[in-house]
Design a protein around this motif. Structure first.
Motif, PDB file in Angstrom:
ATOM      1  N   ARG A   1       0.828  -1.203   0.000  1.00  9.27           N
ATOM      2  CA  ARG A   1       0.000   0.000   0.000  1.00  9.27           C
ATOM      3  C   ARG A   1       0.863   1.255   0.000  1.00  9.27           C
ATOM      4  N   GLU A   2       1.954   1.206   0.720  1.00  5.65           N
ATOM      5  CA  GLU A   2       2.868   2.345   0.757  1.00  5.65           C
ATOM      6  C   GLU A   2       3.464   2.616  -0.612  1.00  5.65           C
ATOM      7  N   LYS A   3       3.855   1.556  -1.336  1.00  7.04           N
ATOM      8  CA  LYS A   3       4.413   1.729  -2.670  1.00  7.04           C
ATOM      9  C   LYS A   3       3.357   2.270  -3.635  1.00  7.04           C
ATOM     10  N   ALA A   4       2.118   1.776  -3.506  1.00  4.96           N
ATOM     11  CA  ALA A   4       1.047   2.260  -4.378  1.00  4.96           C
ATOM     12  C   ALA A   4       0.794   3.744  -4.150  1.00  4.96           C
ATOM     13  N   ILE A   5       0.810   4.152  -2.893  1.00  2.00           N
ATOM     14  CA  ILE A   5       0.603   5.563  -2.577  1.00  2.00           C
ATOM     15  C   ILE A   5       1.755   6.403  -3.110  1.00  2.00           C
ATOM     16  N   GLU A   6       2.969   5.898  -2.973  1.00  2.00           N
ATOM     17  CA  GLU A   6       4.129   6.627  -3.493  1.00  2.00           C
ATOM     18  C   GLU A   6       4.041   6.789  -5.007  1.00  2.00           C
ATOM     19  N   THR A   7       3.639   5.703  -5.701  1.00  7.57           N
ATOM     20  CA  THR A   7       3.502   5.770  -7.158  1.00  7.57           C
ATOM     21  C   THR A   7       2.410   6.755  -7.563  1.00  7.57           C
ATOM     22  N   GLU A   8       1.293   6.739  -6.851  1.00  9.86           N
ATOM     23  CA  GLU A   8       0.190   7.650  -7.149  1.00  9.86           C
ATOM     24  C   GLU A   8       0.603   9.096  -6.947  1.00  9.86           C
ATOM     25  N   LEU A   9       1.331   9.354  -5.841  1.00  2.75           N
ATOM     26  CA  LEU A   9       1.791  10.711  -5.577  1.00  2.75           C
ATOM     27  C   LEU A   9       2.795  11.171  -6.627  1.00  2.75           C
ATOM     28  N   ALA A  10       3.663  10.226  -7.056  1.00  2.00           N
ATOM     29  CA  ALA A  10       4.646  10.572  -8.085  1.00  2.00           C
ATOM     30  C   ALA A  10       3.958  10.902  -9.402  1.00  2.00           C
ATOM     31  N   ASN A  11       2.918  10.138  -9.756  1.00  2.00           N
ATOM     32  CA  ASN A  11       2.185  10.412 -10.994  1.00  2.00           C
ATOM     33  C   ASN A  11       1.446  11.737 -10.920  1.00  2.00           C
ATOM     34  N   LYS A  12       0.879  12.040  -9.742  1.00  2.00           N
ATOM     35  CA  LYS A  12       0.199  13.313  -9.582  1.00  2.00           C
ATOM     36  C   LYS A  12       1.180  14.469  -9.696  1.00  2.00           C
ATOM     37  N   ALA A  13       2.395  14.256  -9.173  1.00  2.00           N
ATOM     38  CA  ALA A  13       3.405  15.307  -9.273  1.00  2.00           C
ATOM     39  C   ALA A  13       3.803  15.549 -10.726  1.00  2.00           C
ATOM     40  N   LYS A  14       3.697  14.512 -11.564  1.00  2.00           N
ATOM     41  CA  LYS A  14       4.034  14.647 -12.983  1.00  2.00           C
ATOM     42  C   LYS A  14       2.833  15.096 -13.815  1.00  2.00           C
ATOM     43  N   GLY A  15       1.683  15.239 -13.175  1.00  2.00           N
ATOM     44  CA  GLY A  15       0.480  15.636 -13.905  1.00  2.00           C
ATOM     45  C   GLY A  15      -0.526  14.521 -14.054  1.00  2.00           C
ATOM     46  N   GLY A  16      -0.350  13.417 -13.427  1.00  6.41           N
ATOM     47  CA  GLY A  16      -1.289  12.308 -13.484  1.00  6.41           C
ATOM     48  C   GLY A  16      -0.700  11.105 -14.193  1.00  6.41           C
ATOM     49  N   VAL A  17      -1.554  10.083 -14.387  1.00  6.44           N
ATOM     50  CA  VAL A  17      -1.141   8.869 -15.089  1.00  6.44           C
ATOM     51  C   VAL A  17      -0.819   9.206 -16.536  1.00  6.44           C
ATOM     52  N   THR A  18       0.248   8.635 -17.049  1.00  9.43           N
ATOM     53  CA  THR A  18       0.688   8.960 -18.411  1.00  9.43           C
ATOM     54  C   THR A  18       0.529   7.783 -19.357  1.00  9.43           C
ATOM     55  N   ARG A  19       0.507   8.105 -20.650  1.00 13.19           N
ATOM     56  CA  ARG A  19       0.521   7.079 -21.706  1.00 13.19           C
ATOM     57  C   ARG A  19       1.545   7.490 -22.736  1.00 13.19           C
ATOM     58  N   SER A  20       2.153   6.506 -23.358  1.00 16.41           N
ATOM     59  CA  SER A  20       3.178   6.772 -24.364  1.00 16.41           C
ATOM     60  C   SER A  20       2.530   6.838 -25.744  1.00 16.41           C
ATOM     61  N   VAL A  21       2.657   8.001 -26.394  1.00 17.86           N
ATOM     62  CA  VAL A  21       2.049   8.212 -27.709  1.00 17.86           C
ATOM     63  C   VAL A  21       3.135   8.397 -28.765  1.00 17.86           C
ATOM     64  N   VAL A  22       2.737   8.264 -30.033  1.00 22.32           N
ATOM     65  CA  VAL A  22       3.681   8.385 -31.150  1.00 22.32           C
ATOM     66  C   VAL A  22       3.739   9.847 -31.600  1.00 22.32           C
ATOM     67  N   VAL A  23       4.965  10.401 -31.650  1.00 23.00           N
ATOM     68  CA  VAL A  23       5.148  11.779 -32.109  1.00 23.00           C
ATOM     69  C   VAL A  23       6.253  11.818 -33.164  1.00 23.00           C
ATOM     70  N   PRO A  24       6.144  12.702 -34.158  1.00 23.21           N
ATOM     71  CA  PRO A  24       7.216  12.846 -35.152  1.00 23.21           C
ATOM     72  C   PRO A  24       8.439  13.504 -34.513  1.00 23.21           C
ATOM     73  N   THR A  25       9.621  13.075 -34.909  1.00 22.82           N
ATOM     74  CA  THR A  25      10.849  13.688 -34.409  1.00 22.82           C
ATOM     75  C   THR A  25      11.255  14.901 -35.222  1.00 22.82           C
ATOM     76  N   SER A  26      10.528  15.161 -36.309  1.00 18.36           N
ATOM     77  CA  SER A  26      10.755  16.353 -37.125  1.00 18.36           C
ATOM     78  C   SER A  26       9.479  16.625 -37.911  1.00 18.36           C
ATOM     79  N   ASP A  27       9.384  17.802 -38.510  1.00 15.84           N
ATOM     80  CA  ASP A  27       8.223  18.102 -39.358  1.00 15.84           C
ATOM     81  C   ASP A  27       8.213  17.151 -40.554  1.00 15.84           C
ATOM     82  N   LEU A  28       7.069  16.510 -40.787  1.00 14.35           N
ATOM     83  CA  LEU A  28       6.967  15.520 -41.865  1.00 14.35           C
ATOM     84  C   LEU A  28       5.963  15.996 -42.911  1.00 14.35           C
ATOM     85  N   PRO A  29       6.290  15.871 -44.190  1.00 17.35           N
ATOM     86  CA  PRO A  29       5.388  16.341 -45.253  1.00 17.35           C
ATOM     87  C   PRO A  29       4.287  15.326 -45.566  1.00 17.35           C
ATOM     88  N   LYS A  30       3.283  15.784 -46.273  1.00 17.46           N
ATOM     89  CA  LYS A  30       2.216  14.905 -46.748  1.00 17.46           C
ATOM     90  C   LYS A  30       2.796  13.817 -47.644  1.00 17.46           C
TER      91      LYS A  30
END
Length: 339
Positions: free
Chosen positions: A38-67
């Motif tokens: 329970r202590e670890k779960a609370i620590e993880t929850e607090l850490a996620n809240k400090a980062k702005g909440g639960v996160t997900r990994s999404v795909v982003v371009p590393t540079s501007d890409l043309p059509k």
């Protein structure tokens, strides 16, 4: 004998004590383990809240890409963002295998999460996948009239009228509006996203192929009405404006109402109006007055001149032409007055 019984009682007592101690130790271990988790779960929850909440990994371009750029591992990366900022159509890292090797439908910016609509999805789909849940598709035969001169497109909305025999009048007809705001899913084999379009034969220019059917989206009950209407008479489609959702209401138009009541002088009165006319499938952008002269009216100079330029409507019964001309002359008496 008494000594043996006493010894036996002492052994049982010790056994109970030892058992209680073991159970206590086990319960303590369970409690400590739970508290640690329970202590670890609370620590993880607090850490996620400090980062702005639960996160997900999404795909982003590393540079501007043309059509048209073909997506691969060298052009994109994973980026963790707050889960409440991830849209349903946002592409996550888990979706990357499904988009690898597909071209971009439009240009995208560096660091912005890729969306499904950014990717050209050339995966063949079944036509049923474009239907809304609970709806049905039904196909109607059409021609240049019902297809609005082949200008009807998937995604348009139409009203459906039925032309059938008039009750109580064996030679008459009636027209009534039985379905409104019906969505067109396909014209021929072409849908809104062109996934099911049949390519033009080799040697012929690519373009919009003529079609002899339209497919519409309706409820199961509406599909039954259309099926019955197809057996009861002719269906006529009229095109609705894109943003028009109003429901029209009027009595059925019958031959008796159109012709008989006009012969008695108390029927329809057609006000003079101007309408846009379409020639060869394209609008002229001009407005032309509709002037109909009836040869059976009194031969005034104005009427004679109009008769030479505008003959009676071909194919319309003489009584109808007479009644229609009378209504027009009453609405615009100056055109037929003696001079």
């Amino acid at each position: 004998m008494a000594l043996r019984l006493g010894k036996l009682r002492i052994n049982r007592l010790w056994a109970l004590v030892v058992t209680a101690l073991l159970l206590g130790l086990f319960a303590t271990w369970l409690a400590i383990t739970y508290l640690h988790k329970r202590e670890k779960a609370i620590e993880t929850e607090l850490a996620n809240k400090a980062k702005g909440g639960v996160t997900r990994s999404v795909v982003v371009p590393t540079s501007d890409l043309p059509k048209g750029f073909v997506i691969d591992e060298t052009a994109v990366a994973g980026r963790d963002i707050a889960e409440d900022l991830v849209y349903q159509d946002t592409l996550t890292v888990d979706d990357f295998d499904a988009i690898r090797g597909k071209p971009l439908l439009r240009a995208v910016q560096k660091g912005r999460p890729l969306m499904r609509e950014d990717i050209i999805d050339d995966t063949p789909k079944d036509f049923s996948q474009i239907l809304t849940k609970g709806m049905r598709a039904i196909t109607l035969d059409t021609d240049d009239v019902n297809s609005i001169a082949q200008m009807l497109k998937p995604g348009n909305f139409i009203d459906l009228h039925l032309i059938a025999p008039e009750p109580g009048n064996t030679s008459g007809q009636q027209v009534f509006l039985f379905l409104q705001h019906v969505k067109v899913l396909a014209t021929g084999t072409v849908t809104a996203n062109q996934k099911f379009a049949v390519p033009a034969p080799e040697g012929e220019a690519q373009g919009v192929a003529p079609y002899a059917t339209i497919t519409v989206e309706v409820t199961p009950e509406e599909a039954a009405y259309i099926a019955l209407a197809q057996q009861s008479g002719r269906i006529r489609a009229t095109l609705r404006p894109v943003d028009d959702t109003d429901i029209a209401a009027y009595d059925p138009v019958t031959s008796s109402r159109l012709i008989g009541s006009n012969q008695k002088g108390g029927g329809l009165v057609l006000p003079a109006k101007k309408v846009e006319y379409i020639v060869g499938g394209g609008g002229t952008g001009a407005a032309a007055p509709i002037n109909i002269n009836i040869p059976s009216l009194p031969a005034t100079p104005a009427a004679a001149a109009a008769a030479a330029a505008n003959p009676a409507i071909p194919g319309l019964p003489a009584a109808a032409n007479l009644a229609l001309g009378k209504a027009i002359s009453e609405a615009n008496p100056a055109a037929y007055a003696p001079r």
